[in-house]
Design a protein around this motif. Sequence first.
Motif, PDB file in Angstrom:
ATOM      1  N   ALA A  42       0.820  -1.209   0.000  1.00  0.00           N
ATOM      2  CA  ALA A  42       0.000   0.000   0.000  1.00  0.00           C
ATOM      3  C   ALA A  42       0.855   1.262   0.000  1.00  0.00           C
ATOM      4  CB  ALA A  42      -0.932  -0.003   1.214  1.00  0.00           C
ATOM      5  N   GLU A  43       1.959   1.236   0.709  1.00  0.00           N
ATOM      6  CA  GLU A  43       2.817   2.417   0.791  1.00  0.00           C
ATOM      7  C   GLU A  43       3.481   2.723  -0.549  1.00  0.00           C
ATOM      8  OE1 GLU A  43       6.404   4.251   3.594  1.00  0.00           O
ATOM      9  OE2 GLU A  43       5.766   2.171   3.832  1.00  0.00           O
ATOM     10  N   SER A  44       4.022   1.689  -1.227  1.00  0.00           N
ATOM     11  CA  SER A  44       4.717   1.922  -2.502  1.00  0.00           C
ATOM     12  C   SER A  44       3.735   2.319  -3.605  1.00  0.00           C
ATOM     13  CB  SER A  44       5.511   0.678  -2.915  1.00  0.00           C
ATOM     14  OG  SER A  44       4.669  -0.445  -3.124  1.00  0.00           O
ATOM     15  N   ALA A  45       2.531   1.749  -3.579  1.00  0.00           N
ATOM     16  CA  ALA A  45       1.515   2.134  -4.553  1.00  0.00           C
ATOM     17  C   ALA A  45       1.036   3.561  -4.300  1.00  0.00           C
ATOM     18  CB  ALA A  45       0.342   1.166  -4.500  1.00  0.00           C
ATOM     19  N   GLY A  46       0.845   3.906  -3.025  1.00  0.00           N
ATOM     20  CA  GLY A  46       0.423   5.259  -2.688  1.00  0.00           C
ATOM     21  C   GLY A  46       1.427   6.300  -3.130  1.00  0.00           C
ATOM     22  N   LYS A  47       2.691   5.968  -3.055  1.00  0.00           N
ATOM     23  CA  LYS A  47       3.724   6.912  -3.483  1.00  0.00           C
ATOM     24  C   LYS A  47       3.623   7.195  -4.974  1.00  0.00           C
ATOM     25  CE  LYS A  47       8.641   7.909  -2.937  1.00  0.00           C
ATOM     26  NZ  LYS A  47       9.913   7.469  -2.301  1.00  0.00           N
ATOM     27  N   ALA A  48       3.291   6.187  -5.755  1.00  0.00           N
ATOM     28  CA  ALA A  48       3.127   6.382  -7.194  1.00  0.00           C
ATOM     29  C   ALA A  48       1.866   7.186  -7.509  1.00  0.00           C
ATOM     30  CB  ALA A  48       3.089   5.042  -7.913  1.00  0.00           C
ATOM     31  N   ILE A  49       0.780   6.920  -6.781  1.00  0.00           N
ATOM     32  CA  ILE A  49      -0.471   7.649  -7.006  1.00  0.00           C
ATOM     33  C   ILE A  49      -0.280   9.131  -6.760  1.00  0.00           C
ATOM     34  CG2 ILE A  49      -2.827   7.988  -6.141  1.00  0.00           C
ATOM     35  CD1 ILE A  49      -2.884   4.966  -5.594  1.00  0.00           C
ATOM     36  N   ASP A  50       0.503   9.476  -5.765  1.00  0.00           N
ATOM     37  CA  ASP A  50       0.729  10.884  -5.436  1.00  0.00           C
ATOM     38  C   ASP A  50       1.356  11.655  -6.594  1.00  0.00           C
ATOM     39  OD1 ASP A  50      -0.383  10.868  -2.922  1.00  0.00           O
ATOM     40  OD2 ASP A  50       1.497  10.406  -1.892  1.00  0.00           O
ATOM     41  N   TYR A  82       3.118   5.708 -14.720  1.00  0.00           N
ATOM     42  CA  TYR A  82       3.883   4.629 -15.323  1.00  0.00           C
ATOM     43  C   TYR A  82       5.364   4.975 -15.501  1.00  0.00           C
ATOM     44  CZ  TYR A  82      -0.739   2.822 -16.542  1.00  0.00           C
ATOM     45  OH  TYR A  82      -2.025   2.372 -16.500  1.00  0.00           O
ATOM     46  N   GLY A  83       5.639   6.244 -15.749  1.00  0.00           N
ATOM     47  CA  GLY A  83       7.024   6.660 -15.954  1.00  0.00           C
ATOM     48  C   GLY A  83       7.729   7.059 -14.678  1.00  0.00           C
ATOM     49  N   ASN A  84       7.085   6.846 -13.533  1.00  0.00           N
ATOM     50  CA  ASN A  84       7.660   7.240 -12.255  1.00  0.00           C
ATOM     51  C   ASN A  84       8.865   6.357 -11.923  1.00  0.00           C
ATOM     52  OD1 ASN A  84       8.199   7.775  -9.501  1.00  0.00           O
ATOM     53  ND2 ASN A  84       6.072   8.311  -9.129  1.00  0.00           N
ATOM     54  N   LYS A  85      10.025   6.978 -11.735  1.00  0.00           N
ATOM     55  CA  LYS A  85      11.242   6.231 -11.420  1.00  0.00           C
ATOM     56  C   LYS A  85      11.732   6.510 -10.008  1.00  0.00           C
ATOM     57  CE  LYS A  85      12.740   5.978 -16.240  1.00  0.00           C
ATOM     58  NZ  LYS A  85      13.847   6.208 -17.207  1.00  0.00           N
ATOM     59  N   ALA A  86      10.888   7.123  -9.191  1.00  0.00           N
ATOM     60  CA  ALA A  86      11.286   7.458  -7.830  1.00  0.00           C
ATOM     61  C   ALA A  86      11.530   6.200  -7.012  1.00  0.00           C
ATOM     62  CB  ALA A  86      10.210   8.310  -7.169  1.00  0.00           C
ATOM     63  N   ALA A  87      12.499   6.272  -6.138  1.00  0.00           N
ATOM     64  CA  ALA A  87      12.786   5.152  -5.253  1.00  0.00           C
ATOM     65  C   ALA A  87      11.568   4.864  -4.374  1.00  0.00           C
ATOM     66  CB  ALA A  87      13.997   5.472  -4.381  1.00  0.00           C
ATOM     67  N   GLY A  88      11.208   3.597  -4.285  1.00  0.00           N
ATOM     68  CA  GLY A  88      10.115   3.202  -3.413  1.00  0.00           C
ATOM     69  C   GLY A  88       8.734   3.344  -3.998  1.00  0.00           C
ATOM     70  N   ALA A  89       8.615   3.759  -5.267  1.00  0.00           N
ATOM     71  CA  ALA A  89       7.302   3.917  -5.905  1.00  0.00           C
ATOM     72  C   ALA A  89       7.003   2.714  -6.792  1.00  0.00           C
ATOM     73  CB  ALA A  89       7.261   5.197  -6.737  1.00  0.00           C
ATOM     74  N   TYR A  90       5.838   2.123  -6.626  1.00  0.00           N
ATOM     75  CA  TYR A  90       5.404   0.989  -7.452  1.00  0.00           C
ATOM     76  C   TYR A  90       4.528   1.540  -8.575  1.00  0.00           C
ATOM     77  CZ  TYR A  90       3.538  -3.556  -8.812  1.00  0.00           C
ATOM     78  OH  TYR A  90       3.190  -4.688  -9.527  1.00  0.00           O
ATOM     79  N   PRO A  91       5.020   1.537  -9.826  1.00  0.00           N
ATOM     80  CA  PRO A  91       4.354   2.297 -10.886  1.00  0.00           C
ATOM     81  C   PRO A  91       3.252   1.586 -11.655  1.00  0.00           C
ATOM     82  CG  PRO A  91       6.386   1.381 -11.723  1.00  0.00           C
ATOM     83  CD  PRO A  91       6.295   0.957 -10.276  1.00  0.00           C
ATOM     84  N   LEU A  92       3.079   0.291 -11.439  1.00  0.00           N
ATOM     85  CA  LEU A  92       2.112  -0.460 -12.250  1.00  0.00           C
ATOM     86  C   LEU A  92       0.753  -0.451 -11.543  1.00  0.00           C
ATOM     87  CD1 LEU A  92       1.286  -2.105 -14.631  1.00  0.00           C
ATOM     88  CD2 LEU A  92       2.468  -4.088 -13.681  1.00  0.00           C
ATOM     89  N   LEU A  93      -0.034   0.553 -11.862  1.00  0.00           N
ATOM     90  CA  LEU A  93      -1.324   0.770 -11.219  1.00  0.00           C
ATOM     91  C   LEU A  93      -2.394   0.958 -12.270  1.00  0.00           C
ATOM     92  CD1 LEU A  93      -0.202   3.550  -8.723  1.00  0.00           C
ATOM     93  CD2 LEU A  93      -0.562   1.157  -8.144  1.00  0.00           C
TER      94      LEU A  93
END
Length: 367
Positions: free
Chosen positions: A270-278, A297-308
């Motif tokens: 939930a935390e890594s997905a939330g980081k990508a949503i933000d 999808y193009g988010n390359k930030a550390a700790g972000a899960y981009p496949l949403l």
Amino acid sequence: MKIQRHGAVLGLVAASALLLSACGSDNNAGAGGTNTPAASGVECGGKTKLNAEGSSAQKNAVDAFVQAYQAACPGTDLAYNPSGSGAGVKNFNAGQVDFGGSDSALKEGAETEAAAKRCQGNPAWNLPLVFGPVAIGYKVSGVDSLVLDAKTTAAIFSGAVKKWNDPAIKALNGSANLPDKDIAVIYRSDESGTTDNFQKYLKVAGGWTKGDGKQFKGGVGEGKEKSAGVAQAVGSIDGAITYVEWSFAQDNKLSIAKIDSGAGAVELNAESAGKAIDSAKIKGEGNNLVLDLDSIYGNKAAGAYPLLLATYEIVCSKGYDADTAKAVKAFLTVAATTGQQQLTEAGYVPLPKAFQEKLLTAVKAIA
């Protein structure tokens, strides 16, 4: 944004009690009465039973929303048919359901024109209500941990990488003992917004050249219907892999690959997905809240899960009869507020505050 997985059901019960207290004992919601609980701002009333259809990806979330809706507005109900995003759009545009659920926004052209006709000449709005991480679920004996990047995932789902011990996979997994076993790709055979989102992710982040859309275009593997179908198939085949919503991967006890977007392997939670949503931006105008998914999808930030994926509820901005409009607004208001509290347990990510505020503004404007 850190979301705790425990206590979600208790949170929903407490919120429901607060809603009922705010309504008072003389609640006429199911018979056209109007109440405005301060907890969610919902005005109960109007049509007592709604019908909706579409994305199977959001089915478990809708179940939670219905519970919260019935608690807030006793005597009401919503029947949801998880027939897939394609059917949801078609049957909403045909006027057969009160709103549709789709993992992709309406396409400009034929879809938006048909929706406007169904809405008595008014535009339909795409309202993102459910955010669901898409898992790369797999089953390989002896492989409990797996890292993939978008480029390698694209190669697997296009058939360019055929074996689990392919050098491209080995390069991402260090000393992991990967077997000399064929990869069995399982994909959605029905029209699916999940497929559309998955292929768009591969295109943005992995150089996928097969195209996107609701039909899988990889040209490899075996198709199964609906989210449950692909998850069940992978669970029964050693060497299989698929793309499927997080909740279905969990339900079927699939292993889930970590994704490396360049800043290290990221586990789906939930935390890594939330980081990508933000990081998501809105490209729609006004209350038509179409997301620019490339920003996720193009988010390359550390700790972000981009496949949403974001599941949209497709509604008429105007054009409902008064009773239907009131009920649609009540259901969506509850779903966007107290209904969110049970989502983490069901494998989804609750709405970030900024999205929640924009969504409630749009819901309030439905007429």
